[in-house]
Design a protein around this motif. Structure first.
Motif, PDB file in Angstrom:
ATOM      1  N   ASP A   1       0.828  -1.217   0.000  1.00  0.00           N
ATOM      2  CA  ASP A   1       0.000   0.000   0.000  1.00  0.00           C
ATOM      3  C   ASP A   1       0.860   1.263   0.000  1.00  0.00           C
ATOM      4  OD1 ASP A   1      -2.546  -1.045  -0.065  1.00  0.00           O
ATOM      5  OD2 ASP A   1      -2.748  -1.161   2.110  1.00  0.00           O
ATOM      6  N   LEU A   2       0.287   2.307  -0.550  1.00  0.00           N
ATOM      7  CA  LEU A   2       0.918   3.621  -0.499  1.00  0.00           C
ATOM      8  C   LEU A   2       0.181   4.421   0.573  1.00  0.00           C
ATOM      9  CD1 LEU A   2       2.990   5.572  -1.844  1.00  0.00           C
ATOM     10  CD2 LEU A   2       1.157   6.260  -3.388  1.00  0.00           C
ATOM     11  N   ILE A   3       0.874   4.726   1.650  1.00  0.00           N
ATOM     12  CA  ILE A   3       0.245   5.456   2.758  1.00  0.00           C
ATOM     13  C   ILE A   3       1.085   6.687   3.076  1.00  0.00           C
ATOM     14  CG2 ILE A   3      -0.515   5.335   5.168  1.00  0.00           C
ATOM     15  CD1 ILE A   3      -0.682   2.265   4.834  1.00  0.00           C
ATOM     16  N   GLY A   4       0.460   7.836   2.977  1.00  0.00           N
ATOM     17  CA  GLY A   4       1.166   9.081   3.288  1.00  0.00           C
ATOM     18  C   GLY A   4       2.417   9.277   2.448  1.00  0.00           C
ATOM     19  N   GLY A   5       2.375   8.842   1.192  1.00  0.00           N
ATOM     20  CA  GLY A   5       3.507   9.041   0.296  1.00  0.00           C
ATOM     21  C   GLY A   5       4.598   7.987   0.411  1.00  0.00           C
ATOM     22  N   LYS A   6       4.377   6.981   1.255  1.00  0.00           N
ATOM     23  CA  LYS A   6       5.388   5.922   1.393  1.00  0.00           C
ATOM     24  C   LYS A   6       4.762   4.563   1.150  1.00  0.00           C
ATOM     25  CE  LYS A   6       8.753   8.022   4.473  1.00  0.00           C
ATOM     26  NZ  LYS A   6       9.498   7.882   5.724  1.00  0.00           N
ATOM     27  N   TYR A   7       5.537   3.670   0.517  1.00  0.00           N
ATOM     28  CA  TYR A   7       5.042   2.321   0.261  1.00  0.00           C
ATOM     29  C   TYR A   7       5.298   1.402   1.450  1.00  0.00           C
ATOM     30  CZ  TYR A   7       4.250   3.382  -4.655  1.00  0.00           C
ATOM     31  OH  TYR A   7       3.776   3.906  -5.818  1.00  0.00           O
ATOM     32  N   VAL A   8       4.347   0.510   1.670  1.00  0.00           N
ATOM     33  CA  VAL A   8       4.501  -0.483   2.726  1.00  0.00           C
ATOM     34  C   VAL A   8       5.473  -1.566   2.250  1.00  0.00           C
ATOM     35  CG1 VAL A   8       3.307  -2.318   4.005  1.00  0.00           C
ATOM     36  CG2 VAL A   8       2.218  -0.084   3.700  1.00  0.00           C
TER      37      VAL A   8
END
Lengths: 77, 141
Positions: B39-46
């Motif tokens: 996932d992309l969360i807050g501009g960062k990938y998990v």
């Protein structure tokens, strides 16, 4: 009475511990206030509370040596 | 119900299926595999998920789920649940549910209900571990 409280997930990070014993607890609301006094940031998080492995909705009657757990939202899967 | 350290590997999955094969009265299995998304969360990938669990309660609640499914679906013979604890990387499997039935009819429904109850009832918690700066990642690629 003495109550053992476990903190899981993000709540263990917020409190800096995964378990803490609280002594001289008179009631569940007393315990809640003690926890909020010790870890004021905890009120900013969503959590559910389990007593002896059961999620509680109302204020339970605590007994000596009960196990209380603070649990963030479940995310299995 | 088993909590295992790290991902549910293909060998764990094979073992579960092989174990099902030891029972002559099973006619079908429905297998569900949960996978960690990048996932992309807050501009960062998990990059990975770190799972933790209130293990004692997980075991108790899984036992209740078992009983619920067995009483609701009369043809269910066995339910196997394996969930990861610790770190599971994106693309790896974190949950296996295998519902074994006598005939095929109830397999999918019972499996879907089991997954739903797992997500709702089991005190399993997760923490996302992120990849480095996405711009850096593009350069790396």
């Amino acid at each position: 009475m003495e109550i053992s409280v476990q903190f899981f997930g993000v709540l263990a990070e917020v409190t800096g511990t995964d378990r803490k014993h609280f002594r001289g607890i008179k009631s569940y609301s007393d315990l809640k206030h003690r926890i909020e006094d010790d870890f004021p940031e905890i009120v900013n998080y969503n959590f559910r509370i389990a007593v002896n492995n059961k999620i509680i909705n109302d204020d339970p009657l605590l007994r000596q040596d009960d196990e209380v757990a603070y649990l963030p939202p479940f995310a299995g899967g | 119900m088993h909590l295992i350290q790290g991902p549910v590997t293909t060998s764990v999955i094979s073992e579960a299926v092989a174990k099902g094969g030891e029972n002559n009265d099973y006619g079908a299995h429905s297998l569900f595999l949960g996978q960690v998304r990048r996932d992309l969360i807050g501009g960062k990938y998990v990059k990975a998920i770190e799972y933790s669990a209130y293990e004692e309660m997980v075991i108790m609640e899984a036992d209740k789920i078992n009983k619920t499914i067995l009483s609701e679906f009369g043809d269910v013979k066995a339910i196997e649940i394996i969930h990861s604890k610790g770190r599971v990387r994106a693309g790896e499997i974190s949950l296996l549910v295998m519902v074994s039935v006598g005939d095929h009819d109830q397999a999918s429904k019972a499996c879907a209900k089991t997954v739903e109850l797992i997500r709702e009832k089991l005190p399993i918690l997760k923490k996302e571990i992120f990849e480095d700066d996405p711009k850096q990642l593009v350069q790396d690629e």
